[in-house]
Design a protein around this motif. Structure first.
Motif, PDB file in Angstrom:
ATOM      1  N   GLY A  43      47.765  50.329  26.665  1.00  0.00           N
ATOM      2  CA  GLY A  43      46.511  49.785  26.950  1.00  0.00           C
ATOM      3  C   GLY A  43      46.303  48.887  28.270  1.00  0.00           C
ATOM      4  O   GLY A  43      47.246  49.278  28.883  1.00  0.00           O
ATOM      5  N   LEU A  44      45.272  48.403  28.752  1.00  0.00           N
ATOM      6  CA  LEU A  44      45.057  47.702  29.892  1.00  0.00           C
ATOM      7  C   LEU A  44      44.459  46.427  29.669  1.00  0.00           C
ATOM      8  O   LEU A  44      43.466  46.265  29.161  1.00  0.00           O
ATOM      9  CB  LEU A  44      44.444  48.613  30.765  1.00  0.00           C
ATOM     10  CG  LEU A  44      43.954  48.471  32.151  1.00  0.00           C
ATOM     11  CD1 LEU A  44      45.488  48.574  33.044  1.00  0.00           C
ATOM     12  CD2 LEU A  44      42.866  49.118  32.907  1.00  0.00           C
ATOM     13  N   MET A  45      44.945  45.666  30.810  1.00  0.00           N
ATOM     14  CA  MET A  45      44.395  44.097  31.063  1.00  0.00           C
ATOM     15  C   MET A  45      44.492  44.067  32.498  1.00  0.00           C
ATOM     16  O   MET A  45      45.413  43.939  33.004  1.00  0.00           O
ATOM     17  CB  MET A  45      45.043  43.120  30.217  1.00  0.00           C
ATOM     18  CG  MET A  45      44.555  41.713  30.368  1.00  0.00           C
ATOM     19  SD  MET A  45      42.822  41.595  29.400  1.00  0.00           S
ATOM     20  CE  MET A  45      42.702  39.702  29.920  1.00  0.00           C
ATOM     21  N   LEU A  46      43.161  43.614  33.076  1.00  0.00           N
ATOM     22  CA  LEU A  46      43.332  43.435  34.617  1.00  0.00           C
ATOM     23  C   LEU A  46      43.033  41.723  34.731  1.00  0.00           C
ATOM     24  O   LEU A  46      42.131  41.280  33.833  1.00  0.00           O
ATOM     25  CB  LEU A  46      42.052  44.128  35.325  1.00  0.00           C
ATOM     26  CG  LEU A  46      42.361  45.693  35.062  1.00  0.00           C
ATOM     27  CD1 LEU A  46      40.911  46.146  35.873  1.00  0.00           C
ATOM     28  CD2 LEU A  46      43.520  46.183  35.628  1.00  0.00           C
ATOM     29  N   TYR A  47      43.566  41.124  35.614  1.00  0.00           N
ATOM     30  CA  TYR A  47      43.151  39.814  35.863  1.00  0.00           C
ATOM     31  C   TYR A  47      43.155  39.276  37.341  1.00  0.00           C
ATOM     32  O   TYR A  47      43.785  39.970  38.036  1.00  0.00           O
ATOM     33  CB  TYR A  47      44.280  38.917  35.243  1.00  0.00           C
ATOM     34  CG  TYR A  47      45.806  39.130  35.869  1.00  0.00           C
ATOM     35  CD1 TYR A  47      45.828  37.961  36.961  1.00  0.00           C
ATOM     36  CD2 TYR A  47      46.575  39.883  35.814  1.00  0.00           C
ATOM     37  CE1 TYR A  47      47.310  37.732  37.487  1.00  0.00           C
ATOM     38  CE2 TYR A  47      47.905  39.970  36.459  1.00  0.00           C
ATOM     39  CZ  TYR A  47      48.068  39.020  37.365  1.00  0.00           C
ATOM     40  OH  TYR A  47      49.355  38.846  38.181  1.00  0.00           O
ATOM     41  N   PRO A  48      42.328  38.337  37.790  1.00  0.00           N
ATOM     42  CA  PRO A  48      41.403  37.821  36.875  1.00  0.00           C
ATOM     43  C   PRO A  48      40.235  38.706  36.480  1.00  0.00           C
ATOM     44  O   PRO A  48      39.208  38.521  35.535  1.00  0.00           O
ATOM     45  CB  PRO A  48      41.186  36.486  37.689  1.00  0.00           C
ATOM     46  CG  PRO A  48      40.962  36.919  39.022  1.00  0.00           C
ATOM     47  CD  PRO A  48      42.099  37.919  38.950  1.00  0.00           C
ATOM     48  N   ASN A  49      39.667  39.646  37.525  1.00  0.00           N
ATOM     49  CA  ASN A  49      38.692  40.382  37.289  1.00  0.00           C
ATOM     50  C   ASN A  49      37.451  39.818  37.071  1.00  0.00           C
ATOM     51  O   ASN A  49      36.478  40.397  36.323  1.00  0.00           O
ATOM     52  CB  ASN A  49      38.816  41.331  35.869  1.00  0.00           C
ATOM     53  CG  ASN A  49      38.228  42.935  36.130  1.00  0.00           C
ATOM     54  OD1 ASN A  49      37.588  43.205  36.840  1.00  0.00           O
ATOM     55  ND2 ASN A  49      38.016  43.483  34.965  1.00  0.00           N
ATOM     56  N   GLU A  50      37.568  38.491  37.692  1.00  0.00           N
ATOM     57  CA  GLU A  50      36.096  37.874  37.696  1.00  0.00           C
ATOM     58  C   GLU A  50      36.509  36.645  38.763  1.00  0.00           C
ATOM     59  O   GLU A  50      37.418  36.417  39.164  1.00  0.00           O
ATOM     60  CB  GLU A  50      35.818  37.252  36.299  1.00  0.00           C
ATOM     61  CG  GLU A  50      36.934  36.243  35.829  1.00  0.00           C
ATOM     62  CD  GLU A  50      36.189  35.658  34.417  1.00  0.00           C
ATOM     63  OE1 GLU A  50      35.255  36.151  33.968  1.00  0.00           O
ATOM     64  OE2 GLU A  50      37.052  34.651  34.084  1.00  0.00           O
ATOM     65  N   THR A  69      38.425  38.480  29.880  1.00  0.00           N
ATOM     66  CA  THR A  69      39.172  39.046  28.495  1.00  0.00           C
ATOM     67  C   THR A  69      38.172  40.050  27.823  1.00  0.00           C
ATOM     68  O   THR A  69      38.731  40.767  27.034  1.00  0.00           O
ATOM     69  CB  THR A  69      39.116  37.765  27.612  1.00  0.00           C
ATOM     70  OG1 THR A  69      37.990  37.158  27.119  1.00  0.00           O
ATOM     71  CG2 THR A  69      40.062  36.670  28.083  1.00  0.00           C
ATOM     72  N   SER A  70      36.870  40.318  28.395  1.00  0.00           N
ATOM     73  CA  SER A  70      36.143  41.079  27.622  1.00  0.00           C
ATOM     74  C   SER A  70      36.447  42.671  28.314  1.00  0.00           C
ATOM     75  O   SER A  70      35.958  43.707  27.538  1.00  0.00           O
ATOM     76  CB  SER A  70      34.635  40.966  28.059  1.00  0.00           C
ATOM     77  OG  SER A  70      34.296  40.808  29.336  1.00  0.00           O
ATOM     78  N   ALA A  71      36.858  42.547  29.489  1.00  0.00           N
ATOM     79  CA  ALA A  71      37.179  44.157  30.184  1.00  0.00           C
ATOM     80  C   ALA A  71      38.590  44.512  30.130  1.00  0.00           C
ATOM     81  O   ALA A  71      39.330  44.238  31.061  1.00  0.00           O
ATOM     82  CB  ALA A  71      36.654  43.869  31.731  1.00  0.00           C
ATOM     83  N   LEU A  72      38.945  44.740  28.906  1.00  0.00           N
ATOM     84  CA  LEU A  72      40.339  45.228  28.425  1.00  0.00           C
ATOM     85  C   LEU A  72      40.169  46.433  27.714  1.00  0.00           C
ATOM     86  O   LEU A  72      39.072  46.730  27.052  1.00  0.00           O
ATOM     87  CB  LEU A  72      41.105  44.146  27.848  1.00  0.00           C
ATOM     88  CG  LEU A  72      40.611  43.448  26.694  1.00  0.00           C
ATOM     89  CD1 LEU A  72      41.282  44.578  25.260  1.00  0.00           C
ATOM     90  CD2 LEU A  72      41.081  42.181  26.206  1.00  0.00           C
ATOM     91  N   ASN A  95      35.827  50.386  37.413  1.00  0.00           N
ATOM     92  CA  ASN A  95      34.780  49.318  37.867  1.00  0.00           C
ATOM     93  C   ASN A  95      35.392  47.932  38.231  1.00  0.00           C
ATOM     94  O   ASN A  95      34.611  47.039  38.141  1.00  0.00           O
ATOM     95  CB  ASN A  95      33.995  49.367  36.539  1.00  0.00           C
ATOM     96  CG  ASN A  95      33.112  50.381  36.364  1.00  0.00           C
ATOM     97  OD1 ASN A  95      32.415  50.777  37.047  1.00  0.00           O
ATOM     98  ND2 ASN A  95      33.167  51.038  34.819  1.00  0.00           N
ATOM     99  N   ALA A  96      36.492  47.877  38.088  1.00  0.00           N
ATOM    100  CA  ALA A  96      37.169  46.680  38.738  1.00  0.00           C
ATOM    101  C   ALA A  96      36.839  46.306  39.952  1.00  0.00           C
ATOM    102  O   ALA A  96      36.848  46.882  41.098  1.00  0.00           O
ATOM    103  CB  ALA A  96      38.676  46.769  38.316  1.00  0.00           C
ATOM    104  N   SER A  97      36.906  44.845  40.480  1.00  0.00           N
ATOM    105  CA  SER A  97      36.613  44.352  41.813  1.00  0.00           C
ATOM    106  C   SER A  97      37.596  43.049  42.074  1.00  0.00           C
ATOM    107  O   SER A  97      37.467  42.245  41.438  1.00  0.00           O
ATOM    108  CB  SER A  97      35.152  43.859  41.566  1.00  0.00           C
ATOM    109  OG  SER A  97      34.985  43.199  43.038  1.00  0.00           O
ATOM    110  N   PRO A  98      38.407  43.613  42.926  1.00  0.00           N
ATOM    111  CA  PRO A  98      39.408  42.558  43.233  1.00  0.00           C
ATOM    112  C   PRO A  98      38.613  41.381  43.740  1.00  0.00           C
ATOM    113  O   PRO A  98      37.934  41.309  44.579  1.00  0.00           O
ATOM    114  CB  PRO A  98      40.336  43.141  44.377  1.00  0.00           C
ATOM    115  CG  PRO A  98      40.321  44.587  44.147  1.00  0.00           C
ATOM    116  CD  PRO A  98      38.671  44.783  43.633  1.00  0.00           C
ATOM    117  N   GLN A  99      39.006  40.083  43.072  1.00  0.00           N
ATOM    118  CA  GLN A  99      38.421  38.931  43.452  1.00  0.00           C
ATOM    119  C   GLN A  99      39.126  37.730  42.690  1.00  0.00           C
ATOM    120  O   GLN A  99      39.885  37.820  41.856  1.00  0.00           O
ATOM    121  CB  GLN A  99      37.071  38.735  43.077  1.00  0.00           C
ATOM    122  CG  GLN A  99      36.693  39.113  41.573  1.00  0.00           C
ATOM    123  CD  GLN A  99      35.362  39.025  41.325  1.00  0.00           C
ATOM    124  OE1 GLN A  99      34.472  38.462  41.690  1.00  0.00           O
ATOM    125  NE2 GLN A  99      35.049  40.367  40.333  1.00  0.00           N
ATOM    126  N   GLY A 100      39.167  36.666  43.359  1.00  0.00           N
ATOM    127  CA  GLY A 100      39.622  35.136  42.857  1.00  0.00           C
ATOM    128  C   GLY A 100      41.117  35.194  42.765  1.00  0.00           C
ATOM    129  O   GLY A 100      41.830  35.951  43.685  1.00  0.00           O
TER     130      GLY A 100
END
Length: 310
Positions: A43-50, A69-72, A95-100
């Motif tokens: 599975g995959l979880m990206l952070y913060p992704n916002e 948490t919705s984009a996992l 679709n991920a965008s590095p930020q934060g």
């Protein structure tokens, strides 16, 4: 996979050859996960992704304030036909965008409790792994607390403790991968790789038995901060991750007893098996750390179980 997509992942490095760190990680992850053999679950979880907003109050905020948490992608079997799981992971990566900033502790705790552990009830895993990949120390504390500035680091000890608890309570082993930039100094002035090495020890994935926080003779985590080619090194590391057997510790902490109770050492039982279908073997507790009876285990002065050398 728990992957850092904070703003610093938009930077290039000498070993990324014109690509951003995120572009390298994204492409390698997509390719690697897409080629996993049948029967592997991921599975995959990206952070913060916002974007992350400053929170300097003493009141914690909900995790979705600093982690998307919705984009996992929940853990499922990959490598099947049609390859829906690997396609889902590739889509999230694209679709991920590095930020934060880096709310690493919140992201880790959420991934453990809401992604990995629930999957273990339906997917049998001999050893569950959580792969943490980051280019720096946490810059937001638990409860989405911090300046929101990716240059202002926070205490890493709570995250290391969370990784340790994941192992002691749930047998989850955490692989820790340091990307370019992870060698930069933390808020207390120490090399950023020291905390990553400590995290690998807490997660029971040390690369060798003689590793250390100073990097002498080597760090305990996967240190990609100064490799000559990030893409090649990451490909090689991930391709062998499933087959890698890291150095196992010979020491185990006793889990804390329930409130008001104590541990009776005479009641401790220790057993092991070499494979899922192999018979279980029990080891005998010994009072002498020199283990004159051969194999077995003994209890140290600080209530830690140590295995005899044999």
């Amino acid at each position: 996979f728990l992957i850092d997509v904070s703003s610093s992942m938009n930077d290039t490095a000498s070993n990324t050859y014109g690509k951003t760190k995120w572009e390298v990680v994204r492409d390698v992850l997509s390719s690697t996960i897409g080629s996993l053999p049948n029967g592997i679950a991921a599975g995959l979880m990206l952070y913060p992704n916002e974007p992350t907003i400053p929170n300097l109050s003493l009141s914690p905020l909900p995790i979705d304030t600093c982690v998307n948490t919705s984009a996992l992608v929940p853990i499922q079997i990959v490598g099947s036909v049609p390859a829906t799981q690997s396609d889902s992971i590739s889509s999230i990566l694209l679709n991920a965008s590095p930020q934060g900033a880096r709310p690493t502790q919140d992201a880790y705790t959420y991934t453990l409790n809401n992604v990995l552990l629930p999957a273990l009830t339906s997917i049998r895993a001999a050893t569950p792994y959580l792969v943490l990949m980051t280019d720096g120390p946490p810059t937001m504390a638990a409860g989405c607390q911090g300046t929101g500035d990716n240059q202002v680091t926070v205490d890493t000890n709570p995250l290391i403790q969370a990784i340790s608890v994941a192992n002691s309570d749930y047998s989850v082993r955490t692989w820790v991968i340091g990307l370019p930039g992870s060698d930069q100094a933390t808020s207390n002035g120490e090399d950023g790789r020291a905390w990553l090495s400590q995290a690998a020890q807490a997660g029971q994935t040390m690369l060798s038995t003689d590793c250390g926080d100073s990097g002498i003779p080597n760090y305990c985590h996967v240190d990609l901060s100064q490799v000559s080619n990030l893409q090649t090194s990451l490909e090689n590391m991930l391709s062998g991750l499933g087959a890698t057997t890291s150095a196992l510790t010979c020491s185990f902490r006793l889990p804390p007893p329930p409130n008001g109770q104590t541990v009776d050492p005479s009641k401790i039982s220790l057993s092991y098996t070499s494979a899922s279908n192999a018979p279980r073997r029990y080891l005998i507790g010994q009072s002498d750390p020199t283990c004159p009876q051969g194999d077995g285990w003994y209890l140290t002065a600080d209530n830690q179980i140590d295995l005899c050398a044999k």
